[in-house]
Design a protein around this motif. Structure first.
Motif, PDB file in Angstrom:
ATOM      1  N   ARG A   3      40.515  51.787  52.711  1.00  0.00           N
ATOM      2  CA  ARG A   3      40.400  50.523  52.026  1.00  0.00           C
ATOM      3  C   ARG A   3      41.111  50.523  50.671  1.00  0.00           C
ATOM      4  O   ARG A   3      41.675  49.542  50.251  1.00  0.00           O
ATOM      5  N   LEU A   6      44.861  49.666  50.524  1.00  0.00           N
ATOM      6  CA  LEU A   6      45.337  48.303  50.764  1.00  0.00           C
ATOM      7  C   LEU A   6      45.657  47.617  49.452  1.00  0.00           C
ATOM      8  O   LEU A   6      45.095  47.919  48.417  1.00  0.00           O
ATOM      9  N   GLU A   7      46.562  46.689  49.574  1.00  0.00           N
ATOM     10  CA  GLU A   7      46.909  45.911  48.391  1.00  0.00           C
ATOM     11  C   GLU A   7      46.834  44.441  48.750  1.00  0.00           C
ATOM     12  O   GLU A   7      47.612  43.960  49.542  1.00  0.00           O
ATOM     13  N   ALA A   8      45.854  43.741  48.203  1.00  0.00           N
ATOM     14  CA  ALA A   8      45.768  42.302  48.450  1.00  0.00           C
ATOM     15  C   ALA A   8      46.350  41.593  47.251  1.00  0.00           C
ATOM     16  O   ALA A   8      45.896  41.764  46.134  1.00  0.00           O
ATOM     17  N   LEU A  12      46.083  41.989  41.369  1.00  0.00           N
ATOM     18  CA  LEU A  12      44.689  42.119  40.940  1.00  0.00           C
ATOM     19  C   LEU A  12      43.990  43.160  41.802  1.00  0.00           C
ATOM     20  O   LEU A  12      43.930  43.030  43.015  1.00  0.00           O
ATOM     21  N   GLY A  13      43.472  44.205  41.153  1.00  0.00           N
ATOM     22  CA  GLY A  13      42.829  45.282  41.895  1.00  0.00           C
ATOM     23  C   GLY A  13      41.502  44.833  42.475  1.00  0.00           C
ATOM     24  O   GLY A  13      40.914  43.846  42.032  1.00  0.00           O
ATOM     25  N   GLU A  14      41.034  45.595  43.455  1.00  0.00           N
ATOM     26  CA  GLU A  14      39.811  45.180  44.141  1.00  0.00           C
ATOM     27  C   GLU A  14      38.608  45.177  43.200  1.00  0.00           C
ATOM     28  O   GLU A  14      37.791  44.258  43.220  1.00  0.00           O
ATOM     29  N   PHE A  17      38.845  42.293  40.906  1.00  0.00           N
ATOM     30  CA  PHE A  17      38.515  41.062  41.609  1.00  0.00           C
ATOM     31  C   PHE A  17      37.011  40.930  41.801  1.00  0.00           C
ATOM     32  O   PHE A  17      36.458  39.838  41.692  1.00  0.00           O
ATOM     33  N   GLU A  18      36.336  42.037  42.067  1.00  0.00           N
ATOM     34  CA  GLU A  18      34.879  41.982  42.239  1.00  0.00           C
ATOM     35  C   GLU A  18      34.207  41.481  40.967  1.00  0.00           C
ATOM     36  O   GLU A  18      33.303  40.645  41.011  1.00  0.00           O
ATOM     37  N   LEU A  54      43.966  35.188  45.435  1.00  0.00           N
ATOM     38  CA  LEU A  54      44.345  36.599  45.592  1.00  0.00           C
ATOM     39  C   LEU A  54      45.810  36.760  45.967  1.00  0.00           C
ATOM     40  O   LEU A  54      46.457  37.745  45.611  1.00  0.00           O
TER      41      LEU A  54
END
Lengths: 175, 126
Positions: A3, A6-8, A12-14, A17-18, A54
């Motif tokens: 996980r 991955l780069e969404a 913006l890093g996960e 973003f959280e 995103l």
């Protein structure tokens, strides 16, 4: 972990973003719910807004700018839905409608006054009032979110406030 | 430091303060009746969408490429043929067929239409 590989989106890093999501999601849902008049529509648009966000957000920008960008996406999606369905009246129902979330009898009279007052505003005026007084955005930011000129925001905000105040006063006189 | 709506209350007067206060009360009462999608779920949805879009674009490009080459080759062959052979062919046909008869006239009228349709089909991308 797979996980983490991955780069969404372009930046913006996960984890970032959280944190952003935790700070913005309930407020954005409220904005969509009150402007769109439908909890299910708010659910749909909330997800669409974050997915688009995103995909395009500039991770280097400040959180306030990111937040304004998120609201601009949400406002555009809401406007698209209105155009698609040609049911502008749906937009008017945000304060006319269903207070099914329940259990708040104490403020019912105020809510009824607001329902009446805001039902006479058009969706753009409601958006501007909400963004100014609930979210605390300045005129420049509101102009970017709603898609009007900065000078127009001042005028639209003034008119919307006057309209709402007139309606609230009328209710007070009647009661 | 970010100016909050509450900070801004200090600057608001009269009806503006009344409206702002009523709206904030409304906002405070407007809460989702069920849990919202988590950040992780949204993140994955965005990621899946991005990957699918990337793959789909690649497949479409790949699928179109041979067709495009074939169309270009066909067009080139036709052009070469008409340029080199058409005068000789028409001359030969003119000798054998009575050009004043109705059928050759109809065929001569349909020929440009057929050629146009063929070119249209060959130059279409899809």
């Amino acid at each position: 972990m797979a996980r983490n590989n991955l780069e969404a989106g372009p930046g913006l890093g996960e984890e970032a973003f959280e944190r952003f999501h935790a700070r913005t999601a309930p407020a954005l849902w409220g904005y969509l719910r009150r402007l769109g008049g439908d909890p299910a529509l708010a659910d749909d648009l909330l997800q669409e807004s974050y997915v688009k966000f995103l995909g395009h957000v500039d991770a280097a920008s400040e959180e306030r700018e990111q937040r304004a960008y998120l609201y601009r996406i949400a406002t555009n999606l809401l406007r698209d839905r209105w155009r698609q369905s040609r049911r502008e009246i749906l937009g008017l129902s945000w304060l006319l409608g269903r207070w099914e979330e329940g259990g708040r009898e104490t403020s019912a009279p105020l809510r009824m006054d607001l329902e009446s007052a805001f039902s006479r505003l058009d969706p753009r005026e409601r958006a501007i009032l909400w963004l100014a007084y609930v979210e605390g955005y300045d005129h420049r930011e509101i102009a970017g979110i709603v898609g009007v000129k900065e000078g127009s925001v001042r005028v639209l905000l003034f008119r919307a406030r006057k309209k709402a105040a007139r309606e609230l006063d009328r209710k007070e006189v009647q009661s | 430091m970010r100016e909050t709506p509450r900070d801004r209350d200090e600057e608001l007067q009269g009806e503006e303060r009344q409206i702002a206060s009523a709206l904030r009360q409304l906002a405070a009462e407007t809460r989702p009746p069920h849990p919202l999608p988590t950040a992780g779920q949204l993140w994955w949805r965005a990621e899946v969408g991005r990957r699918l879009a990337g793959k789909a674009d690649g497949r479409v490009d790949q699928a179109l490429r041979p067709a495009t080459w074939g169309q270009r080759a066909g067009l080139a062959v036709l052009l070469v043929f008409f340029t080199l052979q058409a005068p000789a062919l028409l001359e030969s046909l003119g000798r054998r067929i009575d050009l004043g008869a109705p059928l050759p006239l109809v065929l001569a009228g349909l020929l440009p239409l057929a050629a146009g349709l063929l070119l249209g089909l060959l130059t279409r991308r899809t």
